[in-house]
Structure formats: structure tokens, C-alpha cells
Design an enzyme around this catalytic site. Structure first.
Site, PDB file in Angstrom:
ATOM      1  N   SER A 186      41.078  32.026  39.869  1.00 42.20           N
ATOM      2  CA  SER A 186      41.627  33.247  39.268  1.00 42.20           C
ATOM      3  C   SER A 186      41.965  33.089  37.800  1.00 42.20           C
ATOM      4  O   SER A 186      42.466  34.026  37.178  1.00 42.20           O
ATOM      5  CB  SER A 186      42.889  33.661  40.024  1.00 42.20           C
TER       6      SER A 186
ATOM      7  N   THR B  92      45.786  34.834  38.683  1.00 44.16           N
ATOM      8  CA  THR B  92      46.471  34.943  37.386  1.00 44.16           C
ATOM      9  C   THR B  92      47.627  33.954  37.373  1.00 44.16           C
ATOM     10  O   THR B  92      48.262  33.712  38.399  1.00 44.16           O
ATOM     11  CB  THR B  92      47.044  36.368  37.135  1.00 44.16           C
TER      12      THR B  92
ATOM     13  N   THR C 140      44.298  34.767  32.766  1.00 46.29           N
ATOM     14  CA  THR C 140      43.616  35.157  34.006  1.00 46.29           C
ATOM     15  C   THR C 140      42.122  35.352  33.785  1.00 46.29           C
ATOM     16  O   THR C 140      41.680  35.592  32.653  1.00 46.29           O
ATOM     17  CB  THR C 140      44.207  36.495  34.514  1.00 46.29           C
TER      18      THR C 140
ATOM     19  N   ARG D 243      36.204  45.381  31.781  1.00 47.60           N
ATOM     20  CA  ARG D 243      37.532  45.781  32.285  1.00 47.60           C
ATOM     21  C   ARG D 243      38.580  44.827  31.741  1.00 47.60           C
ATOM     22  O   ARG D 243      38.429  43.608  31.776  1.00 47.60           O
ATOM     23  CB  ARG D 243      37.529  45.747  33.813  1.00 47.60           C
ATOM     24  N   VAL D 244      39.658  45.391  31.234  1.00 49.14           N
ATOM     25  CA  VAL D 244      40.776  44.577  30.750  1.00 49.14           C
ATOM     26  C   VAL D 244      41.983  44.895  31.627  1.00 49.14           C
ATOM     27  O   VAL D 244      42.288  46.062  31.884  1.00 49.14           O
ATOM     28  CB  VAL D 244      41.078  44.901  29.272  1.00 49.14           C
ATOM     29  N   GLY D 245      42.648  43.861  32.084  1.00 55.50           N
ATOM     30  CA  GLY D 245      43.823  44.066  32.931  1.00 55.50           C
ATOM     31  C   GLY D 245      45.108  44.080  32.129  1.00 55.50           C
ATOM     32  O   GLY D 245      45.119  44.320  30.912  1.00 55.50           O
TER      33      GLY D 245
ATOM     34  N   THR E 152      51.809  39.019  37.934  1.00 47.89           N
ATOM     35  CA  THR E 152      50.500  38.840  38.554  1.00 47.89           C
ATOM     36  C   THR E 152      50.313  39.992  39.542  1.00 47.89           C
ATOM     37  O   THR E 152      51.275  40.657  39.921  1.00 47.89           O
ATOM     38  CB  THR E 152      50.398  37.499  39.300  1.00 47.89           C
ATOM     39  N   GLY E 153      49.075  40.185  39.966  1.00 46.58           N
ATOM     40  CA  GLY E 153      48.806  41.268  40.912  1.00 46.58           C
ATOM     41  C   GLY E 153      48.014  42.376  40.250  1.00 46.58           C
ATOM     42  O   GLY E 153      47.352  42.148  39.229  1.00 46.58           O
TER      43      GLY E 153
ATOM     44  N   GLY F 297      46.740  44.692  37.970  1.00 48.39           N
ATOM     45  CA  GLY F 297      47.019  44.924  36.559  1.00 48.39           C
ATOM     46  C   GLY F 297      47.109  46.386  36.192  1.00 48.39           C
ATOM     47  O   GLY F 297      47.889  46.770  35.307  1.00 48.39           O
TER      48      GLY F 297
HETATM   49  N1  GLY Z   1      47.065  40.951  36.822  1.00 50.89           N
HETATM   50  C1  GLY Z   1      45.787  40.475  36.506  1.00 50.89           C
HETATM   51  C2  GLY Z   1      44.772  41.524  36.376  1.00 50.89           C
HETATM   52  O1  GLY Z   1      44.911  42.597  36.944  1.00 50.89           O
HETATM   53  O2  GLY Z   1      43.792  41.302  35.700  1.00 50.89           O
END
Ligand code: GLY
Length: 360
Positions: free
Chosen positions: A86, A207, A225, A235-237, A258-259, A261
């Protein structure tokens, strides 16, 4: 000076013979401000994959390192680890099989920050994020520009897609759709550890976040991450977005996440955690309050389970200036790492709800 930045002004002043030298702009010192509130020992917190990170960060803090250098050195161990799928090298790729990494750093004493998003080929995005903070007038570089910036600063291009990650991605491509021409390879042809991951793949979240307060009361944090598994390219988190996946206020505390985004992007949740601590909530209470806000704001039917609760999880980790720490999640479960005067240990993460079965 309207429309003219400090750099333009210095250049113009030199050209105009005002005697101002064309020197690099003075950067605020990395030295801390400390303050009257101090913990009696440095404290480091990190997500469930952060055992190595808290240990390394504490080792450096005890040697007197800046808290940002300490937490970055900690997460670098996880970025370098091919077994963590991750983060960094070995992270799972996007839907095209390309590893794109996100990271941000924030330094409490200078209230400065740097970040990179959708960075390819460079296994330590957190180090590049720190250079964005230190060597540019910007906060966030993305994609090609982030890569060129890293290469200009001496980082080397590497293939980040490990054999394990490639096999998992190819399997996902095979099962992902019944309207394309891809079939999955037979499971028995895959490596044993790949099979194990595939069997629990829908439950894997990654992450790493790591935040610290040093003995002087100075704070810093980092989140890094490979992002959502098999994401749409580009895609950007939340991890590289200051306030979403990370936030530090040297007068208050530091928090990261984390989790899912997208939930943090819509709520600027790490900033919210720090603001709740500013209002006097403990780190654990602040993390759980941010979770409550996400739940209140989750209205789209596709994000809700049959029970009307979110079908995804988000976790927060926080430490305040006094060295108090905590974590909180929408769904309880798992643990986070802390290293304080009592040593390093994993601590269970409290949640608003007991785990439900269907999560995204
Ligand atoms: N929390 C990491 C992501 O969604 O990319």
C-alpha cells in the site's frame, strides 16, 4: 508590488541597481520554536503498518533530530519494503498497472508543507515532498512535473511494480469485468503469498501516516501511499492534500489518516482533528469527532450499507503538543503504533461502530 512575487522583486531590485544581491531567498530556519507546553518525552504515533516507522523515528528523536526528519526516516523504511503493498516500492498499481504514489509532509515549527501526487518511478515520495517544501515556493507538485523535479534533485528512476504486485494487478484485471477480453490466471498458478493477498484483497487498506512531537514540544507529520488499489490513472487521494490526509499546527498537535481518501477530501478531516484538539478535545475524542462528521456527510446511496451507515472505513491518528496521543475510526478494529516513554506498542483503535462486513 501588486502582481510581483518576492522572487520577481529581488530580481527587479538587483537589475535596478538597488544594491540587493541576487541571493537565494532566505528560508525560515528548521530550528523549533518549542514553547511552554512540552511533553516529558518525545511521542511518535503511526498507522497499523508503522511499527518500524515509530521505532526509527524515536531513535532519531532521541538523538535530537528534527521531528520531520525523524518521521520521514521512519516511513522511508515502509516505502522501501516490497511486502507493504500500500506504500512506495511494491505498492499496488493503478488500473493500467502503473504505480503512482502520493505523499505529504508538514513541519510544525515553520508551518511549512510539501507534497507530491501521482508520482511515478520514485520509491520515496515523502523525501520528494520534503524537497518541494524546502526547495520551492510551492506546496504540491503532481505527475510529470513532480517526477522531473525529483530527477532534477538526483532521485533515480526505478521500476516500482514488483512481481507480486504485477500478479495481483493482472488477477484483478481478469476478474474486474465480464465485458472485456481479459480472463484471470488460474489461482494455483500464482505465488502462495499472492494467493493469500487475493483471498483477503477486498479487506486490505493501506497508507502510512506518522506524526511526532519532540521533547521540545515541536510537531511534524508525514503521510505516504500508493493510493487506492487499481485507481483510475491520475486519481489523487487525501494523503498529499494538506488538511485532508495530514495536518500539523505547532501550537496544538498533529493528525493524519488512512482509509477512504475521498471522504477526507470532502471533509478536510485531518485539519478538523487538529481543530477539535485546539478546542480542548483529547486526541482520541478529536479523531472520533472527525469520524462522526464524515458519517453525517455521507449521503450518497452507493456509500451507504443496508444499515444506513458508511460502507467504508476511515482511521485517524493524532498526537498533541503535550504528548497525549490517540486514534479513532468509523469502524473499530485493528491497531495503531505508538512510541512514548513506556516504549513501542500497538494500541487498539476505537471506533464509532463495530465492524460491518461490507466495506469499500
Ligand atoms: N487514504 C489513502 C487514499 O485514499 O489514497
Amino acid at each position: 508590488m501588486a502582481g510581483m512575487n518576492r522572487r520577481d522583486f529581488l530580481k527587479a531590485a538587483t537589475v535596478a541597481g538597488l544594491g540587493l544581491p541576487l541571493l537565494p531567498l532566505a528560508r525560515p530556519t528548521m530550528a523549533g520554536t518549542g514553547g511552554s507546553v512540552k511533553p516529558d518525552h518525545p511521542v511518535v504515533v503511526s498507522s497499523g503498518n508503522g511499527e518500524k516507522a515509530v521505532k526509527k523515528a524515536m531513535e532519531l528523536l532521541k538523538e535530537g533530530a528534527d521531528p520531520l526528519d525523524a518521521v520521514i526516516a521512519g516511513v522511508n523504511l515502509v516505502e522501501d519494503d516490497p511486502d507493504d503493498i500500500s506504500v512506495g516500492f511494491g505498492g499496488l498499481p493503478n488500473e493500467d498497472g502503473v504505480v503512482q504514489l502520493d505523499a505529504s509532509v508538514m513541519h510544525g515549527p515553520t508551518h511549512n508543507a510539501g507534497a507530491v501526487a501521482a508520482l511515478e518511478y520514485i520509491k520515496n515520495p515523502s523525501k520528494v515532498a520534503k524537497l518541494v517544501m524546502e526547495r520551492t515556493d510551492h506546496v504540491l507538485l503532481v505527475g510529470k512535473g513532480a517526477l522531473e523535479f525529483a530527477l532534477a534533485n538526483g532521485f533515480k528512476k526505478e521500476n516500482l511494480l514488483t512481481e507480486k504486485a504485477r500478479q495481483i494487478w493482472l488477477y484483478w484485471k481478469g476478474i474486474n469485468s465480464n465485458i472485456d477480453d481479459w480472463f484471470p490466471p488460474p489461482l494455483e498458478e500464482l505465488d502462495e503469498d499472492v494467493r493469500k493477498i487475493i483471498k483477503r484483497y477486498f479487506d486490505v487498506h493501506g497508507t502510512i501516516n506518522c506524526c511526532a512531537v519532540d521533547a521540545n514540544g515541536d510537531l511534524a507529520g508525514v503521510t505516504t501511499t500508493s493510493g487506492l488499489f487499481f485507481k483510475i490513472p491520475g486519481r489523487v487521494g487525501d494523503s498529499p492534500i494538506i488538511g485532508a490526509g495530514l495536518y500539523v499546527d505547532n501550537e496544538v498537535g498533529a493528525a493524519g489518516s488512512t482509509g477512504r481518501g475521498e471522504a477526507n477530501l470532502k471533509n478536510l478531516s485531518s485539519f478538523m482533528v487538529v481543530e477539535y484538539m485546539r478546542m480542548g478535545k483529547s486526541p482520541t475524542e478529536a479523531c472520533l469527532e472527525a469520524c462522526k462528521r464524515i458519517v453525517e456527510h455521507t449521503k450518497l446511496p452507493e456509500l451507504l450499507g443496508d444499515d444506513g451507515k458508511p460502507n467504508f472505513n476511515v482511521k485517524f491518528y493524532a498526537v498533541n503538543k503535550k504528548g497525549e496521543f490517540g486514534a479513532g475510526a468509523i469502524y473499530e478494529g485493528g491497531s495503531f503504533w505508538v512510541y512514548d516513554k513506556h516504549g513501542a506498542r500497538a494500541v487498539p483503535i476505537p471506533g464509532l461502530y463495530k465492524k460491518n462486513k461490507k466495506r469499500k
